[in-house]
Design an enzyme around this catalytic site. Structure first.
Site, PDB file in Angstrom:
ATOM      1  NE  ARG A 137      -3.376  -2.845   0.746  1.00 37.68           N
ATOM      2  CZ  ARG A 137      -4.151  -3.673   1.285  1.00 37.68           C
ATOM      3  NH1 ARG A 137      -3.437  -3.666   2.591  1.00 37.68           N
ATOM      4  NH2 ARG A 137      -4.877  -4.314   1.481  1.00 37.68           N
ATOM      5  CG  ASP A 166      -3.247  -5.497  -0.555  1.00 35.04           C
ATOM      6  OD1 ASP A 166      -4.582  -5.621  -1.363  1.00 35.04           O
ATOM      7  OD2 ASP A 166      -3.731  -6.527  -0.191  1.00 35.04           O
ATOM      8  CG  HIS A 238      -6.142  -8.647  -1.829  1.00 27.52           C
ATOM      9  ND1 HIS A 238      -6.513  -6.606  -1.044  1.00 27.52           N
ATOM     10  CD2 HIS A 238      -7.045  -9.096  -0.594  1.00 27.52           C
ATOM     11  CE1 HIS A 238      -7.117  -7.337  -0.563  1.00 27.52           C
ATOM     12  NE2 HIS A 238      -7.328  -8.302  -0.046  1.00 27.52           N
ATOM     13  CG  ASP A 307      -6.705 -11.319   1.631  1.00 23.65           C
ATOM     14  OD1 ASP A 307      -5.480 -12.204   1.260  1.00 23.65           O
ATOM     15  OD2 ASP A 307      -6.493 -10.338   2.056  1.00 23.65           O
ATOM     16  CD  GLU A 308      -9.934  -7.913   2.746  1.00 22.08           C
ATOM     17  OE1 GLU A 308      -9.853  -8.008   4.262  1.00 22.08           O
ATOM     18  OE2 GLU A 308      -9.109  -7.610   2.095  1.00 22.08           O
ATOM     19  CE1 TYR A 400      -4.638  -8.231  11.896  1.00 21.62           C
ATOM     20  CE2 TYR A 400      -5.796  -6.761  10.142  1.00 21.62           C
ATOM     21  CZ  TYR A 400      -5.459  -7.619  10.604  1.00 21.62           C
ATOM     22  OH  TYR A 400      -5.916  -8.903   8.825  1.00 21.62           O
ATOM     23  CG  PHE A 401       0.472  -2.797  15.889  1.00 14.54           C
ATOM     24  CD1 PHE A 401      -0.098  -4.115  16.814  1.00 14.54           C
ATOM     25  CD2 PHE A 401       1.599  -3.381  16.973  1.00 14.54           C
ATOM     26  CE1 PHE A 401       0.235  -4.760  17.836  1.00 14.54           C
ATOM     27  CE2 PHE A 401       2.416  -3.819  17.767  1.00 14.54           C
ATOM     28  CZ  PHE A 401       1.128  -5.018  18.376  1.00 14.54           C
ATOM     29  CD1 TRP A 450      -3.464  -4.729   8.402  1.00 16.92           C
ATOM     30  CD2 TRP A 450      -2.273  -5.500   6.388  1.00 16.92           C
ATOM     31  NE1 TRP A 450      -3.243  -6.844   8.359  1.00 16.92           N
ATOM     32  CE2 TRP A 450      -2.624  -6.692   7.587  1.00 16.92           C
ATOM     33  CE3 TRP A 450      -2.211  -5.808   5.474  1.00 16.92           C
ATOM     34  CZ2 TRP A 450      -2.987  -7.897   6.111  1.00 16.92           C
ATOM     35  CZ3 TRP A 450      -2.037  -6.406   4.780  1.00 16.92           C
ATOM     36  CH2 TRP A 450      -2.676  -7.841   5.243  1.00 16.92           C
ATOM     37  CD  GLU A 452      -5.055  -0.927   4.335  1.00 19.83           C
ATOM     38  OE1 GLU A 452      -4.099  -1.113   4.422  1.00 19.83           O
ATOM     39  OE2 GLU A 452      -5.593  -1.830   3.600  1.00 19.83           O
TER      40      GLU A 452
END
Length: 549
Positions: A137, A166, A238, A307-308, A400-401, A450, A452
């Protein structure tokens, strides 16, 4: 000894101390002695002269009966003695010795100091103690990846999970399929608006990729510091960046169709872009794996995502439908599992184990040696372990930081809140109530960064530490004991010496705040407890329709 982090299994203080000076000699088997030297750059230890090796300030010996990461460290008034079976154990002994020295041992200067007498026996509780770094990202230059390795090593973390692919970017050179990095490695702009806001963009190009030589350097640097690189090529979903480069792999392009091509995605969220699961895609990705594994040298684990995935385009394709019927499968869900099994088989032929996110487990039977990362909570983690799969704990809460540490407008932009240091410190990779057989399948845990909302290395520092210190404690020692808060307060001085721009326990420094612009945090937009409830509901719903194995 009361300020070591992570805490050792046992530490018995002795009488007196020993002073180490830069350039002191170290003796012992070359592989073990070199590992200690790498852990202590400020000491600049030199190989001992064979004639005087018995009097070396630091003596290292091998004990094959110890586990690979275990060590014994004894400091007396006569010197330092280290015992380990493998370089990793010797390296961790050196890191503990570094914490016993003054904080100057964490600066880029030649420095020594007094070490208190102590006998330490230590070994980690879990073999997988990881950090996940999303460079897809927002790209991070190689120097920042190497710096993350150094910070992991200082905390006895040993798995660097690099999320290289991704929708928003492809981050590795491919000589077999060069458009991957020529086209897929950059986007024209990046979204700046927040969740549920009218889309707005910065108008600034963003990109970058690692050459195969860069990857070889990163992997070698990590191995020297007892860190294993776990690369991730996230497929079949993705896939916007891949399909921007090679649109013929698009599931919509089957049957002679020519769809509107995808571009490298400039916003966040789940994209419908998905690869075709047909054999040419498997061949394409196998060529990428060959390049990747050739650069890394050794890669015991390769993450393949899973995933997803939006499977609508598979279901809409007569060619793909005919393919799964020919395989004897019942639909796109089973085809999803088949596709990942095929990639896992290819990796196994090359000496690597596949790793997947938990959606792949929910879709259907995986290759038995596949490692599952259950990000949607302990429920799916337990089901995967009960089914016989090894798992690495990666739940949104508390690992999830990219979530903020407080529901405050003072915080910089985050996906939601709140995950605190205390939440992470109290995390148990094996939850209470799990059976002995289920617990045996827990390899360990890792935190996720992550990116973003992490545009640069300073933002990564702020989110990773000191919560990463708490994860290191949980993965090496188990949930933090009552001394953790005081030990962490002391440990922050070491992070200061390392130049880490962490989040202070009392809150952000003035220049770390989000301010009033696009980097400001919106408290209450996404709460982690609500997210976890929703994810658990989705997982249970999907699991109820999962084929039996």
């Amino acid at each position: 000894m009361s300020d070591l982090l992570p805490r050792p299994v046992s530490a018995l203080p002795g009488r007196g101390s020993f002073t180490l000076s830069p350039g002191d000699p170290v003796s012992g088997p070359a592989d073990l002695a070199d590992a200690v030297r790498r852990a202590l750059p400020a000491l600049d230890l030199r190989p001992a002269d064979p004639a005087t090796a018995a009097q070396a300030a630091v003596a290292v010996a091998r004990d094959p009966s110890l586990d690979p990461d275990a060590y014994r460290l004894e400091v007396t008034e006569q010197g330092v003695r280290i015992v380990a079976a493998q370089p990793a154990g010797a390296f961790y002994a050196g890191q503990t010795l570094r914490q016993l020295l003054p904080d100057t041992a964490f600066r880029a200067v030649r420095a020594g100091g007094r070490v208190p007498a102590v006998l330490i026996e230590d070994a980690p509780r879990f073999s997988w103690r990881g950090a996940h770094l999303d460079v897809a990202r927002h790209f991070l230059p190689k120097r920042e990846v190497l710096r993350m390795v150094d910070l992991m090593a200082a905390h006895k973390l040993n798995r660097l999970h690099l999320h290289l692919v991704d929708d928003q970017g492809w981050r590795i050179e491919s000589r077999a399929h060069p458009r991957l990095h020529e086209v897929g490695s950059h986007r024209a702009r990046t979204v700046t608006s927040h969740y549920r806001e009218e889309p707005a963009y910065d108008g600034t190009p963003h990109g970058g990729y690692y050459t195969l030589d860069d990857l070889a350097e990163i992997a070698a640097y990590a191995r020297d510091r007892a860190v294993t690189v776990v690369p991730e090529i996230d497929v079949p979903g993705h896939a916007s960046a891949i399909l921007a480069a090679y649109p013929e792999l698009d599931a919509r392009a089957t049957g002679g169709r020519t769809p509107e091509p995808f571009g490298v995605l400039d916003r966040w969220g789940i994209s419908p872009a998905i690869l075709s699961p047909l054999p040419p895609t498997v061949d394409f990705l196998t060529a990428v794996f060959d390049e990747l594994l050739g650069a890394l040298g050794t890669a015991p684990y390769v993450h393949i995502g899973g995933d997803e995935c939006v499977l609508d385009d598979w279901a809409a394709s007569p060619e793909i439908t005919a393919f799964w019927e020919e395989l004897g499968l019942t639909g796109p869900g089973e085809l999803h599992a088949w596709f990942l099994r095929r990639l896992a088989d290819a990796l196994a032929e090359r000496g690597s184990r596949a790793v997947v996110w938990d959606e792949a487990f929910v879709s259907g039977a995986l290759r038995p040696d596949t490692v599952v990362m259950p990000w949607r909570g302990s429920g799916v983690a337990r089901r995967a372990a009960a089914a016989g799969y090894d798992v690495v704990q990666t739940p949104v809460f508390p690992l999830y930081f990219d979530y903020a540490e407080a529901a405050s407008e003072d915080e910089p932009l985050a996906i939601g809140e709140a995950i605190t240091v205390a939440d992470v410190a109290g995390f148990a990779p094996v939850p209470p109530g799990w059976s002995e057989q289920e617990a045996a399948h827990v390899l360990g845990a890792q935190f996720q960064l992550w990116s973003e909302r992490l545009p640069d290395a300073r933002a990564v520092d702020y989110r990773a530490w000191p919560r990463g210190c708490a994860l290191a404690e949980a993965a090496w020692s188990g949930p933090a004991d009552p001394s953790f808060t005081a030990r962490l307060e002391r440990h922050l001085r070491r992070l200061d010496a390392l130049g880490v721009e962490y989040r202070p326990p009392a809150g952000p420094r003035p220049w770390q705040r989000g301010g009033t612009g696009p980097r400001r945090h919106r408290p209450g937009v996404v709460r982690v407890d609500e997210t976890m409830r929703h994810l658990e509901e989705l997982t249970h719903a999907a699991d109820s329709t999962r084929p039996s194995m």
